[in-house]
Design an enzyme around this catalytic site. Structure first.
Site: not given
Ligand code: CA
Length: 362
Positions: A102, A104, A109, A118, A170, A172, A202, A206, A209, A213, A222, A226, A313, A327
């Site tokens: 997957d 990014y 996104h 972050r 997500e 995608e 996906d 959260r 995650q 992560y 995740k 999927t 995403t 989001e």
């Molecule tokens: Ca994803």
């Protein structure tokens, strides 16, 4: 039965059961389905015959574009009597997926998520604009559209194991790859190793995650599921959807620079319990599918027939074009048990279909 003239290029690939029988390759034309094993083929060699009686599309993908085109043409030429109603068949996962990656690839996104996860660091790290960033997903938990998604458990804090309270989706696109090749695959040869396009959800927990992560990336947040659409749209059906990607700044490395770069102008929608909540577009992706495939194999990694890579995403610049609830609602709303989530995609008049899933209690 539809009476319009089918176009070989626009048929979609899948695997169906008929009357509870064994899964078998099929082609879809709108509301009709043709079973590949029943088609009259000019070149009916043993490898192709075997592939068309296989329970997945992997063997057919391995035979390469000439075989794909021959079967599509035979389906387009088949008499109306060879067609059956889509509603009389059950679509299953069409591929035995060897590897799932997957990416990014959406700058919007990546920017949104950097700010959410972050807040004290730059949203997009320096390496992001130099290569398509990705993680390896769990191929064996890719499921077909319609599969129920059970709310997963995981650690959300020190020794706190619980069902996720922040289940997300997500939106995608996914690319089904093959035939098998040893990397590197040059960027200008990438599309010869893309069998077709699917819609991917996906699913993401959260809270799990966020806790797990760093430093190695997504894992249990995740890997529980999927979802992908049951029907695969060949690249040939999407020729009119090709768009020129915007220039990249800074310019990509030579191995990521195509002679004729392309993106697919595919529009998506996210529907929850019958209400469309967002409309992202793949036109806004920063990294192209050919760049992703070239990067995925540049270290010599083997590509296997049936490998899946997804874009990550897809989010746009507008609030109603975000590809995830994180989001869209900034942490104020997540998926509830019983929610029905449907992602759809189309490129103009070409419908890629839907990926659907209902959330079940843990
Ligand atoms: Ca994803």
């Amino acid at each position: 039965m539809t009476l319009r003239e089918p176009s070989a290029a626009n048929l979609q690939w899948g695997v169906v059961r008929v009357d509870g029988g064994a899964p078998q390759p099929a082609l879809r034309d709108g509301d009709d389905v043709l079973l590949a094993a029943e088609l009259a083929l000019d070149d009916d060699g043993p490898d192709l015959r075997r592939a068309l009686r296989s329970p997945t599309l992997n063997a057919l993908i391995e035979l390469g574009p000439p075989a794909w085109c021959a079967v599509q043409q035979a389906a387009a030429d088949a008499p109306a009597a060879a067609r059956r109603a889509l509603a009389d068949t059950t679509a299953v996962l069409p591929i035995q997926i060897p590897d799932y990656v997957d990416f990014y690839a959406s700058l919007e996104h990546a920017t949104n998520f950097g700010a959410i996860f972050r807040p004290d660091a730059p949203a997009v790290r320096d390496n992001w604009r130099h290569m398509p960033i990705a993680y390896h997903g769990r191929a064996s938990t890719v499921v077909v559209s319609g599969t129920t998604i059970r709310r997963p458990h995981g650690q959300i804090g020190p020794a706190v194991l619980q069902a996720t309270a922040q289940l997300d989706l997500e939106a995608e696109l996914g690319y089904i790859c093959g035939p098998t090749a040893t990397g590197p695959i040059a960027i200008d040869r990438a599309e010869q190793h893309i069998f077709g396009v699917v819609v991917v959800n996906d699913w993401s927990a959260r809270d799990i995650q966020r806790y797990e992560y760093e430093p190695l990336g997504p894992f249990l947040g995740k890997s529980f599921a999927t979802s992908m659409s049951a029907w695969i749209t060949p690249l040939t059906a999407l020729a009119a959807a090709r768009t020129q990607p915007p220039p990249q700044d800074p310019p990509a490395a030579p191995y990521l620079t195509a002679k004729e770069p392309w993106l697919l102008g595919i529009d998506l929608s996210i529907e929850i319990n019958g209400e469309v909540v967002s409309r992202p577009s793949a036109k806004s992706l920063y990294w192209t599918p050919a760049q992703m495939l070239a990067h995925l194999t540049v270290n010599g990694a083997r590509l296997s027939a049936g490998d899946l890579f997804a874009t990550g995403t897809i989010s746009g610049t507008q609030p109603q074009s975000a590809g995830s609830l994180a989001e869209l609602h900034r942490g104020q709303r997540w998926l509830a048990d019983g929610d029905d989530v449907v992602l759809r995609a189309n490129a103009g008049a070409v419908e890629l279909g839907e990926v659907r899933g209902r959330v079940a209690a843990p």
